[in-house]
Design an enzyme around this catalytic site. Sequence first.
Site, mmCIF file in Angstrom:
data_model
loop_
_atom_site.group_PDB
_atom_site.id
_atom_site.type_symbol
_atom_site.label_atom_id
_atom_site.label_comp_id
_atom_site.label_asym_id
_atom_site.label_seq_id
_atom_site.Cartn_x
_atom_site.Cartn_y
_atom_site.Cartn_z
ATOM 1 C CE LYS A 20 -2.206 -0.936 3.869
ATOM 2 N NZ LYS A 20 -1.473 -2.150 4.309
ATOM 3 N NE ARG A 95 -3.903 -1.441 10.719
ATOM 4 C CZ ARG A 95 -2.803 -0.903 10.184
ATOM 5 N NH1 ARG A 95 -2.805 0.324 9.720
ATOM 6 N NH2 ARG A 95 -1.704 -1.605 10.087
ATOM 7 N NE ARG A 134 7.264 -3.334 6.010
ATOM 8 C CZ ARG A 134 6.003 -2.943 6.179
ATOM 9 N NH1 ARG A 134 5.239 -2.722 5.130
ATOM 10 N NH2 ARG A 134 5.509 -2.795 7.372
ATOM 11 N NE ARG A 167 6.875 -0.638 10.603
ATOM 12 C CZ ARG A 167 5.683 -0.583 10.005
ATOM 13 N NH1 ARG A 167 5.562 -0.032 8.807
ATOM 14 N NH2 ARG A 167 4.618 -1.070 10.592
ATOM 15 N NE ARG A 178 2.363 -4.899 11.772
ATOM 16 C CZ ARG A 178 3.294 -4.654 10.849
ATOM 17 N NH1 ARG A 178 4.462 -5.274 10.890
ATOM 18 N NH2 ARG A 178 3.067 -3.783 9.899
#
Length: 222
Positions: A20, A95, A134, A167, A178
């Site tokens: 996204k 969300r 990531r 992160r 998550r």
Amino acid sequence: MSGVDKALNLIFLGPPGAGKGTQAVFVTKEYGIPQISTGDILRSAVANQTPMGVKAKRYMDDGLLVPDDVVVGIVEERLASSDCDGGFILDGFPRTVAQADALGAMLKGAGRAVAHVISFEVDHSVLLGRLTGRRMCRSCGRGYHVLFDRPSAEGLCDACGGELFQRDDDKEETIRRRLDVYDEQTSPLKSYYADKGLLRKVDALGTIESVQSAIQCILVGR
Ligand code: AMP
């Protein structure tokens, strides 16, 4: 204001790691509308140790959702800014159904409406690999990937030379939580927006370019 809102008010809906944020950068450049990432706003509040950041941190570290009233407040304040008048991309919000209801009410009250909800369709099995690889720039926030989108110099941002880091919530155990949270609390938004005739699906498993052109087709109405 009444009548039809022609602004490009977009929601990017999809699990963490679906791309996204990457696609939002392209749409922002192409259409000149801001990307509003509640995750980025919250991370900056955490880094600055604001009262909101201190409250949000424990949820984020655990891979859980920050309470609805906190994120709804963030979005309400951000959407009131004049750079959102021609449209915006909501990345990572709403969300929950409660957030979607709150967004609907706040837009309606301002004579605005959602144009499209772009749903990033991706199998969860690929997301773990995407997310553990990531990396993010500590200075400018630009995203990278150790396999698919490497910086020219190891560990350094191409754009600003800042240090790249992983992160905390991109560690495997937190990622699994998550993804579970996404399934339970966020995926019901697909039928919520499909019922309103706003849901547009894109296959998010393709290359960055193919996803980009699928989004472009939606935005130009093809
Ligand atoms: P993201 O960068 O979008 O993956 O968000 C990182 C974290 O910020 C999430 O795991 C949540 O803890 C929190 N967060 C971001 N957006 C929301 C939201 N709309 N509702 C609740 N929590 C959020």
